[in-house]
Enzyme design. Structure first.
Site, PDB file in Angstrom:
ATOM      1  N   CYS A  98       5.972  -5.265   3.884  1.00 38.73           N
ATOM      2  CA  CYS A  98       4.293  -5.347   3.777  1.00 38.73           C
ATOM      3  C   CYS A  98       3.845  -6.132   2.697  1.00 38.73           C
ATOM      4  O   CYS A  98       3.997  -5.724   1.465  1.00 38.73           O
ATOM      5  CB  CYS A  98       3.926  -3.850   3.900  1.00 38.73           C
ATOM      6  SG  CYS A  98       1.923  -3.774   3.606  1.00 38.73           S
ATOM      7  N   CYS A 117       0.842  -4.886   0.999  1.00 37.53           N
ATOM      8  CA  CYS A 117       1.222  -3.648   0.140  1.00 37.53           C
ATOM      9  C   CYS A 117       1.809  -4.346  -1.252  1.00 37.53           C
ATOM     10  O   CYS A 117       1.454  -3.691  -2.449  1.00 37.53           O
ATOM     11  CB  CYS A 117       2.074  -2.618   0.872  1.00 37.53           C
ATOM     12  SG  CYS A 117       1.752  -2.339   2.373  1.00 37.53           S
ATOM     13  N   ASP A 118       2.984  -5.189  -1.182  1.00 39.39           N
ATOM     14  CA  ASP A 118       3.889  -5.406  -2.207  1.00 39.39           C
ATOM     15  C   ASP A 118       3.653  -6.707  -2.831  1.00 39.39           C
ATOM     16  O   ASP A 118       4.511  -6.998  -3.941  1.00 39.39           O
ATOM     17  CB  ASP A 118       5.291  -4.907  -1.820  1.00 39.39           C
ATOM     18  CG  ASP A 118       5.422  -3.638  -1.219  1.00 39.39           C
ATOM     19  OD1 ASP A 118       4.741  -2.807  -1.924  1.00 39.39           O
ATOM     20  OD2 ASP A 118       6.330  -3.414  -0.385  1.00 39.39           O
TER      21      ASP A 118
END
Ligand code: NAP
Length: 309
Positions: free
Chosen positions: A136, A139-140
């Site tokens: 992701c 997300c990261d």
């Protein structure tokens, strides 16, 4: 909750929420299990959605899901942020258990569990997950500021992730096993013309190296067979999705790839009163708008079923 519900929808995302909007407007008092961590589905991990009709300037994936959720709620859908962990769909009354230990009985069920990220299948990919290996970018990506990272895949997800990651990384190397991208032209061109993205064609990741975190990848040229090592601090895997059929795989008919089979032109599964929609069913289109479309169909199918039973 009443003793036997009309309809339980399992899974959110554009298909589940659209089914909930239609079923709630039809006054079926649907219950929708959104998932404890997966509520909103795959779009929660995307950035801008440019092709959902009605949004001239695009809309962020999480905002689109939030709007659908609120719309379902406005019409009275009962939203539960928990998982269904067990289902018995065989009889006329379907029995479902949730993650908090509650049992829910229903006359009909809509399966909208979507799909899950596919893994390359390497032992060290799992071991270093969260330590440089991610599925992701939104997300990261932030953790990889000014670093050199790799993205694996050649579809829309891979080029979207690679393009997004250029916001943070100093360099993004897009590793694809063939010599042409599967991604849509517009997104592929955007990635190919980005000076921060380097393409590594005809290449497979055969190992992820690093003791505590990702340090390098072992790569194999799919044409020459040549093996090489290259330093990276991050690896984003974007090689597609598999249908999330774990809860129903021994009950409803699946195709060879694990997607739920529905009767032609409908969302009816092989089990009476059980309908399926979205990415759980669709291995061809897999767009937010097509998922929403089949979500709508499933609610209409369930409504018709309930009116006859
Ligand atoms: P996809 O289109 O199935 O592409 C998967 C890619 O990963 C392919 O290039 C495939 O290679 C590669 N791959 C598969 N297994 C692999 C493995 N074991 N090792 C290495 N590479 C592997 O999946 P996706 O990109 O996730 O897209 C899924 C659907 O969502 C598509 O319909 C796409 O259009 C849609 N989507 C749309 C948007 C958007 O419009 N904004 C964004 C994301 C996704 P091959 O090419 O060799 O098969």
């Amino acid at each position: 909750m009443s003793e036997v519900e009309n309809l339980v929808i399992v899974g959110s995302g554009p298909s589940g929420y659209t089914a909930a909007i239609y079923a709630a407007r039809a006054q079926l008092n649907p219950i929708i299990y959104e998932g404890s961590v997966t509520a909103g589905g795959a779009l929660m991990n995307t950035t801008e959605v440019e092709n959902f009709p009605g949004f001239i300037d695009g809309i962020m994936g999480p905002d689109l899901m939030d709007a659908m959720r609120k719309q379902a709620k406005r019409f009275g859908a009962n939203l539960i942020t928990d998982d269904i962990v067990e289902m018995d769909l065989s009889g006329p009354i379907k029995v479902l258990k949730d993650g908090s230990g509650n049992t829910v009985k229903a006359k009909s069920v809509i399966l909208a569990m979507g799909s899950a990220y596919r893994e390359i299948g390497l032992e060290n990919e799992k071991r270093l997950s969260g330590r440089g290996v991610s599925w992701c970018a939104t997300c990261d990506g932030f953790f990889f500021r000014d670093q050199t990272i790799a993205v694996v895949g050649g579809g829309d997800s891979a080029v979207e992730e690679a393009t997004f990651l250029t916001k943070f990384a100093s360099k993004v190397v897009l590793i694809h096993r063939r010599d042409s991208l599967r991604a849509s032209k517009i997104m592929a061109e955007r990635a190919l013309s980005n000076p921060k993205i380097e393409m590594l064609w005809n290449t497979e990741v055969i190992d992820v190296l690093g003791a505590e975190k990702v340090e390098a990848l072992s790569l194999k040229n799919t044409v020459t067979g040549e093996v090489s090592k290259r330093d990276f601090t991050g690896l984003f895997v974007a090689i597609g999705h598999d249908p999330r059929n774990e809860l129903v795989k021994d009950q409803v008919t699946l195709d060879a790839e694990g997607y739920v089979v529905v009767e032609n032109g409908s969302t009816r599964t092989n089990l009476t009163g059980v309908f399926a929609c979205g990415d759980l069913v669709d291995h061809t289109y897999r767009q937010a708008i097509t998922a929403a479309g089949t979500g709508c169909q499933s609610a209409l199918d369930a409504e018709k079923f309930l009116s006859h039973h």
